[in-house]
Scaffold this active site. Structure first.
Site, mmCIF file in Angstrom:
data_model
loop_
_atom_site.group_PDB
_atom_site.id
_atom_site.type_symbol
_atom_site.label_atom_id
_atom_site.label_comp_id
_atom_site.label_asym_id
_atom_site.label_seq_id
_atom_site.Cartn_x
_atom_site.Cartn_y
_atom_site.Cartn_z
ATOM 1 N N ASP A 166 -3.356 13.289 -30.612
ATOM 2 C CA ASP A 166 -2.554 13.022 -31.792
ATOM 3 C C ASP A 166 -3.498 13.155 -32.998
ATOM 4 O OD1 ASP A 166 -0.330 11.992 -33.375
ATOM 5 O OD2 ASP A 166 -1.560 10.199 -33.583
ATOM 6 N N CYS A 217 3.469 1.715 2.646
ATOM 7 C CA CYS A 217 4.742 1.020 2.415
ATOM 8 C C CYS A 217 5.670 1.868 1.553
ATOM 9 C CB CYS A 217 4.494 -0.319 1.716
ATOM 10 S SG CYS A 217 3.406 -1.450 2.590
ATOM 11 N N ASP A 257 3.444 7.726 -30.046
ATOM 12 C CA ASP A 257 2.716 8.367 -28.944
ATOM 13 C C ASP A 257 2.995 7.709 -27.596
ATOM 14 O OD1 ASP A 257 1.376 10.088 -30.756
ATOM 15 O OD2 ASP A 257 -0.029 8.493 -31.238
ATOM 16 N N ASP A 260 -2.540 6.885 -30.890
ATOM 17 C CA ASP A 260 -2.721 5.532 -31.406
ATOM 18 C C ASP A 260 -1.437 4.903 -31.922
ATOM 19 O OD1 ASP A 260 -2.447 7.179 -33.662
ATOM 20 O OD2 ASP A 260 -3.559 5.752 -34.901
ATOM 21 N N CYS A 306 0.842 -1.193 0.000
ATOM 22 C CA CYS A 306 0.000 0.000 0.000
ATOM 23 C C CYS A 306 0.879 1.245 0.000
ATOM 24 C CB CYS A 306 -0.950 0.006 1.195
ATOM 25 S SG CYS A 306 -0.122 0.281 2.778
#
Length: 897
Positions: free
Chosen positions: A472, A6, A677, A673, A3
Site C-alpha cells: 500500500d 481432524c 487494507d 496500514d 490437528c
C-alpha cells in the site's frame, strides 16, 4: 479439532455428501464454509456428517447466504441460483456453539496454561520420587533416612509404586482431552496426534498398574526377585512426562490463537452507533444506525462519522476517507458528491440521503471480506500432522507385531508386553510435537526483539515462499502525513522564510490538512506567523485575507486568475512539473503578483527505496496498490523502480488484485496500514501490517512491523526461511530417532547382540530427543537481522524542502514580520543528533524532555524513524553537554552534526 488430521477428516466426511460443491474447514477458527445444492443437501445433513466424524457443529447465526456469497474463494461469483453458502462452528466436544465468542480462543489459552502448570508441578514431584536415588547420587549426597525408610528396599516397593501412581493421576486428569479426542478419532478410524499420545502414555500407565499388581503378588509370595524387578520397571514417570512435554508444545501453539477474531470486532466498532435523522418537519432526531433506512435524510456534523453510504444533498465540507480509501488528504464534498460509511466529516455540516444501509454499506462489505478471508483455510501443510496420520497406525501395528512375535518365540508375556510398550513409549511424538512450536516460539521471539511481531507459524511458513510483495502507498511506502517539499519564490525583496510565514498566516485559519502542513513547516522553522484578518474561504478554490495590511491569496490557478493574478509560462511549467512528481502545488499571492508556489506531498520514507531494492535482489516482485490518483502513484513508481502499480482502487479491488496474483501461481505478501487494507491483508498468503497503522490492519495481518520500516520485511522473510529450515531439521531428527529407536525397542537386535530396550530407557531416549529438538531451535537466537542504515536510502527528496534561489531583500519595504523573521534567521543555530536505543514514543519523549531542559535549547524535534533529534539553539551549546543529557536519559548519542 486439534490437528490437520481432524480438519481433513471433517472436510472429507462433508465432501462425500451429495450436492456438495465445495468445503473449506479452518483449523484455527474451528469453522467450516460450504457451498451446496439445496435440492440435494441441507444443513441438518451437513451437521450430521460432522457428528458422525466424531465432532459437533452448529450454524452461525446470520451466516446463511444465497449464492454462496459467504465462500472465500471468488465470492463475487461463488454459487449458482441453487447454491447456498453457510458457515458453521465445529466443536470436538459434540456441542453446538453459539455466536463468534467460540472463535476467540481466550478461554482455551487460560485452560491450557492451567493444564501446563499442574502438569509440570506434578511431573517434577513424580520425577523426584521415581528417581530420588539417582538425584542424590548425581549430587554426591546421602539420601535422608526418612526417604530411605519410605521408598527404599523391597519392603517399601508397594508404597514407592503407589505414590508414583497417585502423582500421575492429576497429570492424567488435567490432560484427559488427549484421551477423549485420541480414542474417539481412533474409533472413527482417523487417528491423529492425540491418538498417539493417548496410546503411548496410556500404555505406560497400564503397564505401571500391571507392575503394582506384580509387586503385590511378589510381596505376598515372598518373591523378592519379582518385587525388585517390577519396582525398577515402573513407567508412571514416562506417562507423566509424555503428557507434560506434549502439553508444553500444545500451549505454545494455543497462545497464537487467542486474537484471531479481534480484527472483525474492531471493524464493527468503527461503524457509528447512532445517526441523526432529519425529519420531514426539519427537526433532527438521534436514532440507532441500524434503524436508518434507504432514502432517509441524515445529518453529519463536523467531527462525526458518516453512518451510511449516500449522497450529499445540502452543505459543503471536507471528509477524511483514509479509513476506506487510504487517501491521506481529505476530499472536499458538495451537493451531489457521494459519502461513504465510517468516514470522518472534518469541517462543515452536511445533509445526506442514505443509499446503502446496514449490511450493504462499504464498511459492512469490508467486514464480510475480512471474515471470509480469515475463516478460509490457508494453503499451508502441517508436515507433522500429515505424517502422523500414517505414523500412528504404523507404530500401533509395529507394537502389536512385536508383542505377537515375542509370544510366538517363547519370550514370555512380560517380555512381550515390555517390548510392545517400549515401542509405543519410544515412538511417542514428543520430538514430533515440539519440532514446530518450539522453533516458532524462538523465531517469533527473535522477530519481536527486532521489532517484527509474527502471529503464527502459518505466517512464518508462508513468508518463506513469498515471491511477490504487494505494498500500500499511504503510510507504508510514504510517511502518511503531508509535508512541505518545495518552495519556489517569485516575489522579489523577501526571503523564502518570509514567504513561508505569509503562506502560514493565510492558511492558519483553514482546517485543511495541506494548510496544516504549511503551518507546521513554519512552526518547525520557528517563524513568527502574522495574524490574518478578514479571512474568507472560497469552497473548492482557496482562501484570502489581510496580512500586515496586505491582501493575501492562497489557492489554485483558477482562483488566482479570478483575482487578477496570472501565471507566466515558466510558472505554469513549474506547476506542471510538481504535479507530475506526485506533489500538490499551492499558489500564494500578495496584491496582484504571485509570491510563491509551495508544494506539499506525502513523502517517501527513508527506508522504502532501500527495501524495494533489496526485495528485487531477492528476486521478489514488488506491486503497489493504492487508492491515490494515477499521477501520484506513477511518480512513486518511477522514483522507486516498482514493477507494477494499480491506482485508484477501492478495498474490494485490492482484495481482488491479491486473488488475481494468487491465481497466477504467486505467493503473495500484502503490506498495508489502513482499514482499507484489511481485506487484502487477510486474503494474502502473508498479511504484513505497519505498526504505526490502524488497529484493524494490525489485527488482520499475520506479521506486524513495529518500527514502520519496509526494510524489516527483508528481515521477516529471511527469518521465516531460517525457522522453516530449523523445523525441517527437527522433524528429520524426530523421524531418524524413531527409525533407530523403534527397531531397538522391538527387540530386533536381541537375537544377534542380546540387546533389548527397557521401557525406562525408551522414555529417557524420548526425553533426550525432545531436548535435542529444543536445543536445535535455540540456535535461531543467533539469527542476524538485516541492518538498515538511515543514510543508505536517503536522496535529495528526503532532505529539507527544496527552495529556489533567494534574491537579496530590500529591508526598507519589509514589514515588521519580515524583520522579525530575518533577525531570527541570523540568530538561529541548528544541530541534529543521531541517538541509539530509542524504540517507542516514550523513548523520544524522555530524550526530548532532557534536551529541552538545557539552557540555550529553544526547541527539539524528535524523529523515531530517523533515530534523531533536531535542535534549534538560541545560543551556543557544547556537544558534550548535549551528549551528557541524553546519556542521563538512558540513551547513546552516536553523531552530532
Amino acid at each position: 479439532m486439534t490437528c490437520s488430521a481432524c480438519s481433513s477428516h471433517v472436510e472429507k466426511s462433508v465432501a462425500k455428501l451429495s450436492g456438495m460443491e465445495s468445503v473449506s474447514v479452518n483449523l484455527l477458527t474451528n469453522s467450516m464454509q460450504v457451498v451446496y445444492d439445496e435440492t440435494a443437501c441441507n444443513e441438518e445433513k451437513i451437521i450430521e456428517a460432522v457428528e458422525k466424524a466424531g465432532y459437533g457443529a452448529g450454524l452461525l447465526q446470520g451466516e446463511r447466504r444465497e449464492g454462496g456469497a459467504n465462500l472465500k474463494e471468488n465470492p463475487s461469483d461463488a454459487g449458482q441460483a441453487s447454491g447456498i453458502g453457510a458457515a458453521l462452528d465445529i466443536d470436538s466436544a459434540g456441542k453446538n456453539l453459539e455466536g463468534r465468542e467460540a472463535l476467540k480462543g481466550k478461554k482455551a489459552n487460560k485452560e491450557m496454561k492451567s493444564r501446563l502448570i499442574i502438569s509440570i508441578v506434578f511431573m517434577v514431584l513424580l520425577m523426584l520420587v521415581s528417581m530420588h536415588h539417582m538425584f542424590f547420587m548425581w549430587l554426591n549426597l546421602t539420601p535422608p533416612k526418612w526417604l530411605n525408610d519410605l521408598f527404599h528396599g523391597n519392603e517399601n516397593a508397594l508404597t514407592f509404586a503407589f505414590t508414583q501412581f497417585l502423582l500421575t493421576l492429576p497429570i492424567i486428569y488435567v490432560n484427559r482431552k488427549y484421551y477423549q479426542t485420541g480414542f474417539k478419532t481412533l474409533l472413527h478410524l482417523s487417528p491423529n496426534m492425540d491418538s498417539l499420545i493417548a496410546i503411548g502414555s496410556g500404555a505406560a500407565l497400564v503397564y505401571g498398574i500391571f507392575a503394582i499388581y506384580r509387586i503385590g503378588y511378589g510381596l505376598g509370595h515372598g518373591n523378592d526377585a519379582l518385587v525388585s524387578r517390577y519396582a525398577s520397571d515402573l513407567y508412571f514417570e514416562s506417562a507423566g512426562m509424555i503428557l507434560a512435554l506434549i502439553t508444553v508444545g500444545k500451549y505454545l501453539e494455543t497462545r497464537s490463537k487467542g486474537k484471531t477474531s479481534e480484527a472483525i470486532e474492531k471493524l464493527m466498532d468503527l461503524s457509528p452507533k447512532t445517526a441523526i435523522l432529519l425529519m420531514e418537519n426539519g427537526e433532527e432526531k438521534e436514532i440507532p444506525t441500524y434503524q436508518l433506512k434507504k432514502e432517509d435524510l441524515f445529518v453529519v456534523k463536523p467531527g462525526s462519522l458518516v453512518p451510511a453510504d449516500g449522497v450529499v444533498v445540502e452543505g459543503t465540507s471536507s471528509i477524511n476517507e483514509a479509513a476506506i480509501t487510504g487517501e491521506s488528504i481529505p476530499v472536499e464534498k458538495q451537493p451531489g458528491d457521494p459519502v461513504v460509511s465510517a468516514t470522518m466529516n472534518k469541517a462543515g455540516r452536511l445533509v445526506c440521503k442514505a443509499l446503502k444501509v446496514g449490511e450493504d454499506t462499504t464498511l459492512s462489505q469490508i467486514i464480510r471480506l475480512v471474515e471470509e478471508a480469515s475463516s478460509s483455510k490457508a494453503p499451508i501443510a502441517r508436515m507433522a500432522d500429515k505424517i502422523a496420520g500414517v505414523f500412528v497406525p504404523a507404530v500401533m501395528v509395529i507394537a502389536l507385531v512385536t508383542f505377537v512375535v515375542w509370544m510366538l518365540t517363547g519370550g514370555g508375556f512380560e517380555a512381550a508386553i515390555s517390548s510392545a510398550i517400549a515401542v509405543l513409549v519410544i515412538s511417542c511424538p514428543c520430538a514430533l510435537g515440539l519440532a514446530t512450536p518450539v522453533a516458532i516460539m524462538v523465531g517469533t521471539g527473535v522477530g519481536a526483539k527486532n521489532g517484527i511481531l509474527i502471529k503464527s507459524g502459518d505466517a512464518l511458513q508462508s513468508a518463506r515462499d513469498v515471491d511477490t510483495v504487494v505494498l500500500d502507498k499511504t503510510g507504508t511506502i510514504t510517511e502518511g502525513k503531508p509535508k512541505v517539499t518545495d518552495i519556489l519564490g517569485y516575489e522579489k525583496d523577501i526571503t523564502t522564510n518570509q514567504m513561508l510565514a505569509f503562506a502560514a498566516a493565510i492558511e492558519k485559519p483553514s482546517e485543511h490538512p495541506l494548510a496544516e502542513a504549511i503551518v507546521n513547516e513554519a512552526l518547525k522553522k520557528k517563524l513568527t506567523i502574522p495574524k490574518a484578518e478578514e479571512f474568507q474561504a472560497v469552497f473548492g478554490k482557496g482562501v484570502q485575507g489581510i496580512c500586515d495590511g496586505v491582501k493575501c491569496l492562497a489557492g489554485n490557478q483558477k482562483f488566482m486568475e479570478e483575482n487578477g493574478v496570472f501565471l507566466s509560462g515558466e510558472q505554469k511549467d513549474a506547476l506542471e512539473k510538481l504535479s507530475e512528481e506526485g506533489k500538490t502545488p499551492l499558489l500564494f499571492a500578495r496584491e496582484h503578483g504571485l509570491t510563491a508556489i509551495i508544494a506539499v506531498a506525502d513523502i517517501v520514507k527513508h527506508s522504502s527505496e532501500k527495501a524495494i531494492e533489496e526485495l528485487h535482489k531477492m528476486n521478489i516482485e514488488v506491486v503497489m496498490l493504492t487508492g491515490d490518483n494515477k499521477r501520484t502513484a506513477q511518480a512513486v513508481q518511477k522514483k522507486l523502480g516498482i514493477n507494477q502499480v494499480v491506482a485508484e482502487v477501492l478495498p474490494e479491488d485490492k482484495e481482488k488484485e491479491i486473488r488475481k496474483l494468487q491465481k497466477s501461481g504467486k505467493k503473495v505478501a500484502m503490506i498495508g496500514d489502513g482499514i482499507n487494507d484489511a481485506p487484502a491483508l487477510a486474503a494474502a498468503d502473508v498479511g504484513i501490517a505497519i505498526g504505526a497503522g490502524t488497529d484493524v490492519a494490525i489485527d488482520s495481518a499475520d506479521i506486524i512491523l513495529m518500527k514502520s520500516r519496509l526494510t524489516d520485511v527483508i528481515t521477516a522473510i529471511k527469518l521465516s526461511r531460517d525457522v522453516i529450515r530449523n523445523i525441517k531439521e527437527n522433524l528429520f531428527w524426530a523421524f531418524f530417532y524413531n527409525m533407530i529407536g523403534i527397531p531397538l525397542a522391538a527387540g530386533v537386535w536381541y537375537p544377534m547382540f542380546g540387546i533389548r530396550l527397557n521401557p525406562m530407557f525408551g522414555a529417557a531416549a524420548m526425553s533426550l530427543s525432545s531436548l535435542f529438538v529444543v536445543g536445535n531451535a535455540l540456535r535461531l537466537r543467533n539469527f542476524k537481522p538485516y541492518i538498515y542504515q538511515e543514510t543508505e536510502g536517503m536522496s535529495e527528496d528526503f532532505s529539507e524542502p527544496s527552495v529556489a534561489a533567494e534574491p537579496e531583500p530590500d529591508m526598507e519595504i519589509c514589514s515588521e514580520t519580515c524583520k522579525n523573521n530575518k533577525e531570527k534567521e541570523r540568530k538561529e543555530m541548528k544541530k541534529t543528533m543521531i541517538i541509539e536505543g530509542m524504540m517507542c514514543a516514550h523513548c523520544t519523549g524522555r530524550v526530548q524532555k532532557a534536551l529541552e531542559e538545557i539552557e540555550g535549547v529553544e526547541s527539539v524535534s524528535m524523529s523515531l524513524e530517523n533515530k534523531s533529534a533536531e535542535l534549534i539553539l538560541g545560543s551556543e551549546v557544547a556537544d558534550d553537554v548535549l551528549k551528557e543529557a541524553v546519556a542521563q536519559a538512558g540513551y547513546e548519542v552516536t553523531e552530532i552534526k
